[in-house]
Design a protein around this motif. Structure first.
Motif, PDB file in Angstrom:
ATOM      1  N   ALA A  36      -5.007 -26.144   2.289  1.00  0.00           N
ATOM      2  CA  ALA A  36      -4.596 -24.584   2.820  1.00  0.00           C
ATOM      3  C   ALA A  36      -3.409 -25.139   3.936  1.00  0.00           C
ATOM      4  N   ILE A  37      -3.619 -26.190   4.620  1.00  0.00           N
ATOM      5  CA  ILE A  37      -2.654 -26.510   5.432  1.00  0.00           C
ATOM      6  C   ILE A  37      -1.448 -26.770   4.885  1.00  0.00           C
ATOM      7  N   ASN A  38      -1.446 -27.563   3.958  1.00  0.00           N
ATOM      8  CA  ASN A  38       0.016 -28.111   3.208  1.00  0.00           C
ATOM      9  C   ASN A  38       0.547 -26.643   2.888  1.00  0.00           C
ATOM     10  N   TYR A  39      -0.134 -25.899   2.167  1.00  0.00           N
ATOM     11  CA  TYR A  39       0.649 -24.494   1.893  1.00  0.00           C
ATOM     12  C   TYR A  39       1.022 -23.589   3.096  1.00  0.00           C
ATOM     13  N   CYS A  95     -13.101 -20.473   5.806  1.00  0.00           N
ATOM     14  CA  CYS A  95     -12.173 -19.382   6.783  1.00  0.00           C
ATOM     15  C   CYS A  95     -11.244 -20.187   7.427  1.00  0.00           C
ATOM     16  N   VAL A  96      -9.974 -20.133   7.507  1.00  0.00           N
ATOM     17  CA  VAL A  96      -9.091 -20.801   8.450  1.00  0.00           C
ATOM     18  C   VAL A  96      -8.831 -19.531   9.213  1.00  0.00           C
ATOM     19  N   ASN A  97      -9.371 -19.581  10.532  1.00  0.00           N
ATOM     20  CA  ASN A  97      -9.145 -18.635  11.438  1.00  0.00           C
ATOM     21  C   ASN A  97      -7.903 -19.252  12.455  1.00  0.00           C
ATOM     22  N   ILE A  98      -6.627 -18.740  12.285  1.00  0.00           N
ATOM     23  CA  ILE A  98      -5.439 -19.163  12.896  1.00  0.00           C
ATOM     24  C   ILE A  98      -5.531 -18.860  14.446  1.00  0.00           C
ATOM     25  N   LYS A  99      -5.927 -17.347  14.649  1.00  0.00           N
ATOM     26  CA  LYS A  99      -6.092 -17.203  16.096  1.00  0.00           C
ATOM     27  C   LYS A  99      -7.084 -17.810  16.976  1.00  0.00           C
ATOM     28  N   ALA A 100      -8.126 -18.131  16.345  1.00  0.00           N
ATOM     29  CA  ALA A 100      -9.316 -18.647  17.210  1.00  0.00           C
ATOM     30  C   ALA A 100      -9.032 -20.404  16.998  1.00  0.00           C
ATOM     31  N   GLU A 101      -8.089 -20.849  16.361  1.00  0.00           N
ATOM     32  CA  GLU A 101      -8.093 -22.175  16.109  1.00  0.00           C
ATOM     33  C   GLU A 101      -9.332 -22.802  15.462  1.00  0.00           C
ATOM     34  N   ARG A 102      -9.836 -22.363  14.404  1.00  0.00           N
ATOM     35  CA  ARG A 102     -11.123 -22.776  14.001  1.00  0.00           C
ATOM     36  C   ARG A 102     -11.044 -22.986  12.329  1.00  0.00           C
ATOM     37  N   PHE A 103     -11.659 -23.865  11.798  1.00  0.00           N
ATOM     38  CA  PHE A 103     -12.157 -23.911  10.440  1.00  0.00           C
ATOM     39  C   PHE A 103     -13.623 -23.277  10.161  1.00  0.00           C
ATOM     40  N   GLU A 104     -14.008 -22.338   9.620  1.00  0.00           N
ATOM     41  CA  GLU A 104     -15.095 -21.760   9.534  1.00  0.00           C
ATOM     42  C   GLU A 104     -15.761 -21.687   8.251  1.00  0.00           C
ATOM     43  N   VAL A 105     -17.111 -22.262   8.177  1.00  0.00           N
ATOM     44  CA  VAL A 105     -17.972 -22.267   7.003  1.00  0.00           C
ATOM     45  C   VAL A 105     -19.028 -21.253   7.300  1.00  0.00           C
ATOM     46  N   THR A 126       2.917 -14.375   7.555  1.00  0.00           N
ATOM     47  CA  THR A 126       3.252 -14.669   8.911  1.00  0.00           C
ATOM     48  C   THR A 126       2.438 -13.836   9.936  1.00  0.00           C
ATOM     49  N   GLU A 127       1.748 -12.833   9.297  1.00  0.00           N
ATOM     50  CA  GLU A 127       0.908 -11.815  10.274  1.00  0.00           C
ATOM     51  C   GLU A 127      -0.485 -12.213  10.205  1.00  0.00           C
ATOM     52  N   CYS A 128      -0.902 -13.369   9.193  1.00  0.00           N
ATOM     53  CA  CYS A 128      -2.311 -13.253   8.829  1.00  0.00           C
ATOM     54  C   CYS A 128      -3.128 -14.172   9.821  1.00  0.00           C
ATOM     55  N   ASN A 129      -4.093 -13.832  10.362  1.00  0.00           N
ATOM     56  CA  ASN A 129      -5.059 -14.602  11.184  1.00  0.00           C
ATOM     57  C   ASN A 129      -6.196 -15.171  10.518  1.00  0.00           C
ATOM     58  N   LEU A 130      -6.681 -14.743   9.506  1.00  0.00           N
ATOM     59  CA  LEU A 130      -7.826 -15.095   8.756  1.00  0.00           C
ATOM     60  C   LEU A 130      -7.440 -15.434   7.276  1.00  0.00           C
ATOM     61  N   TRP A 131      -7.834 -16.692   6.830  1.00  0.00           N
ATOM     62  CA  TRP A 131      -7.529 -17.040   5.314  1.00  0.00           C
ATOM     63  C   TRP A 131      -8.716 -17.329   4.827  1.00  0.00           C
ATOM     64  N   PHE A 132      -8.982 -16.724   3.495  1.00  0.00           N
ATOM     65  CA  PHE A 132     -10.415 -16.899   3.163  1.00  0.00           C
ATOM     66  C   PHE A 132     -10.122 -17.684   1.704  1.00  0.00           C
ATOM     67  N   PHE A 133     -11.120 -18.656   1.620  1.00  0.00           N
ATOM     68  CA  PHE A 133     -11.162 -19.611   0.511  1.00  0.00           C
ATOM     69  C   PHE A 133     -12.756 -19.632  -0.062  1.00  0.00           C
ATOM     70  N   PRO A 134     -12.866 -18.699  -0.930  1.00  0.00           N
ATOM     71  CA  PRO A 134     -14.435 -18.914  -1.663  1.00  0.00           C
ATOM     72  C   PRO A 134     -14.497 -20.118  -2.222  1.00  0.00           C
ATOM     73  N   TYR A 135     -15.533 -20.829  -2.167  1.00  0.00           N
ATOM     74  CA  TYR A 135     -15.819 -22.220  -2.825  1.00  0.00           C
ATOM     75  C   TYR A 135     -17.143 -22.285  -3.588  1.00  0.00           C
ATOM     76  N   ILE A 155     -20.101 -13.432  -0.101  1.00  0.00           N
ATOM     77  CA  ILE A 155     -18.757 -13.594  -0.027  1.00  0.00           C
ATOM     78  C   ILE A 155     -17.861 -12.554  -0.039  1.00  0.00           C
ATOM     79  N   ILE A 156     -18.081 -11.580  -0.872  1.00  0.00           N
ATOM     80  CA  ILE A 156     -17.106 -10.265  -0.824  1.00  0.00           C
ATOM     81  C   ILE A 156     -17.382  -9.658   0.611  1.00  0.00           C
ATOM     82  N   ARG A 157     -18.775  -9.665   1.036  1.00  0.00           N
ATOM     83  CA  ARG A 157     -18.922  -8.849   2.114  1.00  0.00           C
ATOM     84  C   ARG A 157     -18.154  -9.476   3.484  1.00  0.00           C
ATOM     85  N   TRP A 158     -18.252 -10.891   3.361  1.00  0.00           N
ATOM     86  CA  TRP A 158     -17.686 -11.655   4.743  1.00  0.00           C
ATOM     87  C   TRP A 158     -16.007 -11.367   4.462  1.00  0.00           C
ATOM     88  N   MET A 159     -15.493 -11.335   3.222  1.00  0.00           N
ATOM     89  CA  MET A 159     -14.129 -11.208   3.299  1.00  0.00           C
ATOM     90  C   MET A 159     -13.685  -9.662   3.660  1.00  0.00           C
TER      91      MET A 159
END
Length: 176
Positions: free
Chosen positions: A74-77, A40-50, A21-30, A112-116
């Protein structure tokens, strides 16, 4: 790839104690053909970031269809986790980081690790500071490896340390 993987983690035991509930950034390595990118799903900025450290593929043609599948899962979850929070997914835009390029073809996982660790939804110098030099990336790789091996809760720590000592002793005997 994602069509073959069970990404429905809503019923997984390890996910039941997570609070998003407090997360603003969700990271999905692919990983695609041995190359890692970050979605990255950026909730605060309302962006999907690649975030792609090679930038060798055309985003719209290649990554966007795959990224859209990951985002769909991610959205379904998130919809199950954010039942009390209204997220207007239709307002989200796509963002593709263009400022980062790795100096070799093997360091994408380290990026990827650095970005997270450092991604805040915008470019910042911590993402690339000294990362144009392969020796700096290798130094970070070694530190990460040692952190994992030496971590006090690592169940394999003692066995690995014994094997490393044995290896070093054998190697040193050959020199003399």
């Amino acid at each position: 790839y994602y069509d073959k993987v069970d990404l429905d983690i809503t019923n997984k035991e390890w996910a039941k104690n997570l609070s998003f509930t407090e997360c603003n950034l969700w990271f999905f390595p692919y990983c695609d053909n041995k190359h890692y990118i970050m979605i990255c799903v950026n909730i605060k900025a309302e962006r999907f970031e690649v975030l792609d450290s090679l930038r060798h593929k055309d985003f719209k043609e290649y990554y966007k269809p795959m990224a859209e599948r990951v985002v769909k899962y991610a959205i379904n979850y998130m919809n199950t986790q954010f039942a009390d929070k209204t997220v207007k997914w239709e307002r989200f835009t796509w963002f593709n980081l263009e400022k980062v390029t790795q100096p070799d073809d093997k360091s994408c996982g380290m990026y990827i690790i650095r970005w997270m660790r450092h991604w805040e939804g915008k470019y910042n110098s911590a993402l690339t500071k000294d990362w144009k030099r392969i020796d700096r990336i290798n130094e970070e790789r070694e530190c990460l490896m040692l952190d994992i091996i030496l971590y006090e809760d690592n169940l394999e720590r003692e066995r690995i340390m014994k094997e490393a000592t044995k290896y070093c002793n054998k190697k040193n005997k050959r020199k003399f």
